[in-house]
Design an enzyme around this catalytic site. Structure first.
Site, PDB file in Angstrom:
ATOM      1  N   SER A 190      33.346  22.506  96.306  1.00  0.00           N
ATOM      2  CA  SER A 190      31.927  22.159  96.292  1.00  0.00           C
ATOM      3  C   SER A 190      31.565  21.931  97.755  1.00  0.00           C
ATOM      4  CB  SER A 190      31.678  20.915  95.434  1.00  0.00           C
ATOM      5  OG  SER A 190      32.439  19.831  95.898  1.00  0.00           O
ATOM      6  N   ARG A 248      25.492  31.758  86.714  1.00  0.00           N
ATOM      7  CA  ARG A 248      24.499  32.809  86.624  1.00  0.00           C
ATOM      8  C   ARG A 248      25.210  34.122  86.950  1.00  0.00           C
ATOM      9  NH1 ARG A 248      22.029  30.049  84.099  1.00  0.00           N
ATOM     10  NH2 ARG A 248      20.001  29.073  84.373  1.00  0.00           N
ATOM     11  N   GLU A 277      20.637  40.672  82.576  1.00  0.00           N
ATOM     12  CA  GLU A 277      20.591  40.454  81.128  1.00  0.00           C
ATOM     13  C   GLU A 277      19.317  41.031  80.520  1.00  0.00           C
ATOM     14  OE1 GLU A 277      21.114  36.232  80.596  1.00  0.00           O
ATOM     15  OE2 GLU A 277      22.902  36.256  81.859  1.00  0.00           O
ATOM     16  N   HIS A 295      24.865  34.938  76.763  1.00  0.00           N
ATOM     17  CA  HIS A 295      24.226  33.755  77.338  1.00  0.00           C
ATOM     18  C   HIS A 295      24.020  32.658  76.294  1.00  0.00           C
ATOM     19  CE1 HIS A 295      21.561  32.530  80.997  1.00  0.00           C
ATOM     20  NE2 HIS A 295      22.093  31.483  80.430  1.00  0.00           N
TER      21      HIS A 295
END
Lengths: 342, 316
Positions: A190, A248, A277, A295
């Protein structure tokens, strides 16, 4: 725009106008209409500027869905100058220009932890499914092949695997907690190491991938994280490596991922999101070493009702002058413990 | 290592087969056609001192009686419900299994089946591959796994491993078995029906014996109910399969994640037609790592027997 349900705001005051840019189910609609004067954009069928010009009163708050349907950008904010608060209804807020909102003093809220448990559960379930070949084995059984071909191929053990989590926010932390109980070693990347955890920190995703057997994308999508999993990272992950994406589609260079799977550069993947998508690269559709899902990581009936309650709580906080429950700030770590706005 | 005559009942695992061939005098029952098995046994009876079998094959009285020189049966499984244990005791034949090494994989699959059943992971995968996401839009909402009440039948090694994983998902865990363990974190129920009534996900994790055969019957299934999910990683014999199928078809049971069946490898046609079940082909221990460890345990037990040392994992 009159609503058929009489709105009753607290304290006997007239209900505040609320701009609604989200396709809601009946329960959500009803809950909003009971509390606010709802200006329902999708129901109007008009273009946004005309819709706003016809509004009986300028709305100070908006509920805006993500997924590329509406962007809260400069043009949008120019069109609704009365706006002081935008409440996103997704885990991701990549459809909202956080810098522009901050510049104009428009407060932004997201869905907080509403979706976190479901997303983490899906990530773990999909990881087990890809390592243990559950989806492919199921197809094997349903095609009647078990009596004909004998036992299905062996999978790979989850226990002891080194799992590298990209993004140790709400979702990443819950994934880590779950996988620890399976005997996995937790690594993460991170922007900054987290003081409160004992997992192994890696300052970049390439190094994370080199030291991991599984790479889990659990970060938000922004400029820094677009294609954060690229050709180099996939090569570093290696031929026994598994990629899990519940972030994503654009977090991963999809073309390189497909190539890596075809060529055996990595061993498999569990993908819930894609760059375009609902289009999914055709090559993936015939692969047995991938788990594909449309999704669905956060879509349970429980998260749907939690989202409704949470959205209303944020709106009521805003309208009564209190701080938002789950504010989002540009390029900063949120003050909520354990949450990172990556 | 002396030449122990070992009869392997079916191919099971390449590594195991190779190592048995390397270390012992290996006879392979499947080298003879099925209708000549009795002849094969008769011809080789004198030299067979050990049998290596699997969970499905077992070793019944007929086989045991056909082998007067039999000293040890090593099962490549933890379940030995198909080995005639009383007959082995009578004859002084040792029996070993493979506990411990497969605990993690089986527990992982149990949880994997529970999540897959509740969140419809294989079903959504099929939906996508069939082009439905483009044609029909989003997949319908499913139901959350975290926080669901998990009820475990049998809190042995595998049951405890499932419980520990359940805690990671904030699932309240309860269990049934003959003895109340007074576990600090898990609630005990004295009957399976009460356990089912208080569970959202019911997991079968006990061994199969006379008391546990058909332990999941109609009453238990109906107590689990139209929103309940049954996960079976035990044995097909634990469940009244026709009742299970009928309850799933009728909607009296919400869903199921199954790894085992009454008559493997045959899975009831009616189950194949359902969308609220996840069907796995008995692969609870099916990882390369675990099968290798199981094989090593079989080999280790046989070697200990030959060296007259204590067996590693004896059942009898």
């Amino acid at each position: 725009m009159a609503s058929s349900v009489t709105a009753r705001a607290s304290g006997g005051k007239p209900p505040q106008a609320l701009l609604l840019l989200r396709r809601c189910d009946a329960a959500f609609h009803s809950a909003l209409q009971q509390r606010f004067h709802v200006l329902d954009f999708f129901a109007s069928g008009e273009p946004l500027p005309a819709f706003l010009a016809a509004a009986p009163e300028p709305p100070r708050a908006a509920v805006v869905m993500g997924g590329g349907v509406v962007r809260v950008d400069t043009a949008f904010l120019d069109a609704v100058p009365s706006l002081r608060c935008v409440v996103g209804t997704g885990a991701g807020v990549d459809h909202i220009d956080l810098d522009e909102c901050a510049r104009r003093g428009v407060a932004v809220a997201n869905s907080g932890r509403v979706f976190s448990a479901d997303a983490a559960d899906h990530a773990v379930g999909a990881l087990i499914a890809v390592l243990r070949r559950l989806s492919a084995a199921e197809r094997f059984v349903r095609r009647g092949l078990w009596p004909l071909q004998g036992d299905y191929n062996l999978g790979s053990k989850l226990g002891g695997k080194r799992v590298g989590i990209i993004g140790l926010g709400n979702i990443g932390s819950l994934i880590a907690k779950r996988l620890e109980a399976f005997g996995c070693v937790i690594n993460y990347n991170s922007r900054r190491p987290k003081e409160s955890v004992s997992y192994n920190y890696f300052p970049n995703v390439h190094d994370l991938a080199s030291e991991s057997d599984v790479l889990v994308v659990a970060c938000a999508l922004n400029k820094e994280t677009r294609h954060i999993v690229n050709k180099d990272v996939l090569a570093a992950l290696g031929k026994d490596g598994i990629v899990v994406n519940i972030g994503r589609g654009a977090n991963i260079d999809e073309a390189e991922l497909v190539k890596a799977l075809k060529e055996g550069t990595i061993a498999g993947a569990a993908l819930d999101v894609f760059e375009n998508e609902p289009k999914v690269p055709a090559e993936l559709l015939s692969m047995d070493n991938v788990i594909l899902s449309p999704h669905i990581a956060v879509f349970t009936s429980e998260s749907r009702s939690d989202l409704r309650d949470h959205t209303i709580a944020n709106l009521e906080a805003f309208f009564s002058g209190k701080p938002l429950l789950t504010p989002v700030f540009p390029n900063k770590v949120s003050h909520i413990a354990g949450k990172s706005n990556q | 290592m002396e030449s122990l005559g070992v009869l392997m009942l079916d191919p099971m695992d390449d590594y195991l087969k190779q190592e048995l061939g390397r270390r012992f005098q290996l006879l392979r029952l499947w080298d003879a056609p099925p209708d000549r098995h009795d002849d094969f046994l008769r011809a080789n009876a004198e030299s067979i001192r050990a049998v290596v079998t699997g969970g499905g094959s077992g070793a019944d009285a007929a086989l045991i009686d056909a082998l007067p020189g039999l000293e040890i049966i090593a099962s490549y499984s933890v379940g030995v419900d198909r080995v005639d244990l009383p007959r082995c005791r009578e004859r002084g034949i040792r029996v070993t299994n493979t506990p411990g090494v497969l605990t993690d994989d089986v527990a992982d699959l149990a949880v994997g089946l529970a999540i897959a059943a509740l969140r419809r992971i294989p079903q959504a995968d099929r939906y996508l591959r069939a082009g439905q996401w483009k044609d029909n839009g989003d997949y319908p909402l499913t139901t959350r796994f975290s926080g669901k009440r998990v009820g475990i039948i049998g809190l042995g090694r595998i049951g405890l491993a499932i419980a520990k994983r359940g805690e990671g998902f904030d699932c309240p865990v309860s269990y049934y078995q003959r003895r109340d363990l007074a576990h600090a974190n898990y609630t005990y129920y004295p009957t399976v029906v009460e356990l089912a009534r208080n569970s959202d996900v019911l997991v079968v994790a006990c061994s199969l014996n006379e008391q546990s055969r058909r332990i999941v019957d109609r009453e238990v299934i109906e107590a689990l109910g139209p929103r309940g999910v049954l996960v079976n990683i035990g044995r097909g014999g634990h469940v009244d399969e026709p009742e299970l199928v009928s309850a799933l078809v009728d909607g009296r049971l919400g869903g199921a994640g199954l790894d085992v069946y009454a008559d493997e490898p045959d899975v009831p046609e009616a189950l194949m037609a359902l969308d609220n079940v996840v069907l796995a082909p008995h692969m609870g221990s099916g990882s390369l790592e675990t099968r290798t460890a199981m094989a090593d345990l079989v080999l280790g037990n046989l070697e200990a027997h030959v060296l007259k040392k204590p067996l590693l994992t004896p059942v009898v």
